[in-house]
Enzyme design. Sequence first.
Site, PDB file in Angstrom:
ATOM      1  CG  ASN A   1      25.556 -50.536  37.428  1.00  0.00           C
ATOM      2  OD1 ASN A   1      25.571 -51.253  36.429  1.00  0.00           O
ATOM      3  ND2 ASN A   1      25.637 -51.022  38.661  1.00  0.00           N
ATOM      4  CD1 TRP A   2      22.449 -47.444  32.135  1.00  0.00           C
ATOM      5  CD2 TRP A   2      23.064 -48.085  30.081  1.00  0.00           C
ATOM      6  NE1 TRP A   2      22.516 -46.312  31.343  1.00  0.00           N
ATOM      7  CE2 TRP A   2      22.896 -46.672  30.086  1.00  0.00           C
ATOM      8  CE3 TRP A   2      23.459 -48.702  28.892  1.00  0.00           C
ATOM      9  CZ2 TRP A   2      23.108 -45.897  28.942  1.00  0.00           C
ATOM     10  CZ3 TRP A   2      23.670 -47.932  27.758  1.00  0.00           C
ATOM     11  CH2 TRP A   2      23.495 -46.539  27.784  1.00  0.00           C
ATOM     12  CE  LYS A   3      22.320 -51.907  39.594  1.00  0.00           C
ATOM     13  NZ  LYS A   3      21.719 -52.090  40.904  1.00  0.00           N
TER      14      LYS A   3
ATOM     15  CG  HIS B   1      27.388 -53.580  42.047  1.00  0.00           C
ATOM     16  ND1 HIS B   1      26.300 -54.264  42.538  1.00  0.00           N
ATOM     17  CD2 HIS B   1      26.970 -52.310  41.799  1.00  0.00           C
ATOM     18  CE1 HIS B   1      25.261 -53.441  42.579  1.00  0.00           C
ATOM     19  NE2 HIS B   1      25.640 -52.248  42.137  1.00  0.00           N
TER      20      HIS B   1
ATOM     21  CD  GLU C   1      22.857 -55.389  41.807  1.00  0.00           C
ATOM     22  OE1 GLU C   1      23.261 -55.353  40.629  1.00  0.00           O
ATOM     23  OE2 GLU C   1      22.069 -54.536  42.286  1.00  0.00           O
TER      24      GLU C   1
ATOM     25  CD  GLU D   1      26.500 -48.693  44.269  1.00  0.00           C
ATOM     26  OE1 GLU D   1      25.864 -47.929  43.562  1.00  0.00           O
ATOM     27  OE2 GLU D   1      26.666 -49.885  43.993  1.00  0.00           O
TER      28      GLU D   1
ATOM     29  N   GLY E   1      18.357 -50.165  44.821  1.00  0.00           N
ATOM     30  CA  GLY E   1      17.099 -50.569  44.203  1.00  0.00           C
ATOM     31  C   GLY E   1      15.908 -50.603  45.146  1.00  0.00           C
TER      32      GLY E   1
ATOM     33  CB  SER F   1      17.499 -45.545  46.367  1.00  0.00           C
ATOM     34  OG  SER F   1      17.100 -46.901  46.321  1.00  0.00           O
TER      35      SER F   1
ATOM     36  N   GLY G   1      21.811 -46.519  39.326  1.00  0.00           N
ATOM     37  CA  GLY G   1      21.296 -47.741  38.703  1.00  0.00           C
ATOM     38  C   GLY G   1      19.973 -47.478  38.020  1.00  0.00           C
ATOM     39  N   GLY G   2      18.869 -47.812  38.693  1.00  0.00           N
ATOM     40  CA  GLY G   2      17.533 -47.718  38.099  1.00  0.00           C
ATOM     41  C   GLY G   2      17.252 -46.395  37.393  1.00  0.00           C
TER      42      GLY G   2
HETATM   43  P1  PGA Z   1      20.062 -48.101  42.207  1.00  0.00           P
HETATM   44  O1  PGA Z   1      21.399 -48.951  41.958  1.00  0.00           O
HETATM   45  O2  PGA Z   1      20.373 -46.682  41.797  1.00  0.00           O
HETATM   46  O3  PGA Z   1      19.036 -48.747  41.322  1.00  0.00           O
HETATM   47  O4  PGA Z   1      19.732 -48.209  43.649  1.00  0.00           O
HETATM   48  C1  PGA Z   1      22.661 -48.419  42.212  1.00  0.00           C
HETATM   49  C2  PGA Z   1      23.717 -49.452  41.944  1.00  0.00           C
HETATM   50  O5  PGA Z   1      23.508 -50.630  42.232  1.00  0.00           O
HETATM   51  O6  PGA Z   1      24.792 -49.120  41.429  1.00  0.00           O
END
Ligand code: PGA
Length: 248
Positions: free
Chosen positions: A8-10, A96, A98, A166, A172, A210, A231-232
């Site tokens: 997930n490159w956001k 998600h 977010e 999640e 994050g 994470s 994500g990250g």
């Molecule tokens: P993260 O994000 O790996 O940076 O914690 C995961 C996500 O939000 O899908």
Amino acid sequence: MKPLLAANWKMNLLRSEAEALAAEVGQHVVEYGDINFDVLVCPSFIHIAAINEILAGSPVALGAQNVNQNGFGAHTGEVNSEMLKQSGCSYVIVGHSERRANHSETDELTRLKAESIISIGMTAIVCLGETLAEREEKKTLQCISKQLSGSLPSQFNGQNLVIAYEPVWAIGSGLTPNLSQIEEVHSEIRSQLNKYSNDANDVRILYGGSVNPANSKTILSVKNVDGGLIGGASLNFNDFWTICLSVL
Ligand code: PGA
């Protein structure tokens, strides 16, 4: 079940960076040969068409991070499922945390989005997760069950649905639940899915929050963890690829 490693490159990467990262992922998957896991990259909307060309003929799947639940019409600034499908997407992330927190997206809206994705033959990745306050109040399972029952599309199976657990506080943050906490939630999701459908055994349940090269092997080997939503760490090729290989 074949694990799914989803990036997930956001809202990150300029087009040239996204193209280079996708090309590297695609090339490694091809060079690795007959890998026993599925790989998915989810760039921002604006890069989807370009990444589709980069990944042409590659086993790496392409996905989006959001969709509008409606068909064509007067929805300024929105993108629908058919547009995503035509641009090469086979997966879409919905619900998600977010989106839930920053765009007030509800379980009901998440369900409608998932249904629009499934109705045209794509796979919905429905995200769920408790906040830190909910975990501290010992309401994690209650929260997950409520989100699941409200967000699940009416017809689902292992081909058209993926669930991503999640924890909001793990995204994050560098923090993760311990392995027994992850196992507890994934087992609850698995048993709830089996209550809602006779066809739920092969719905993949991803863990996200994470995940990094140092913790991926242990997290991804937990029972009922069928891959990860990254994500990250997915923004760095070496980190993402190390995470992918840790499921082998
Ligand atoms: P993260 O994000 O790996 O940076 O914690 C995961 C996500 O939000 O899908």
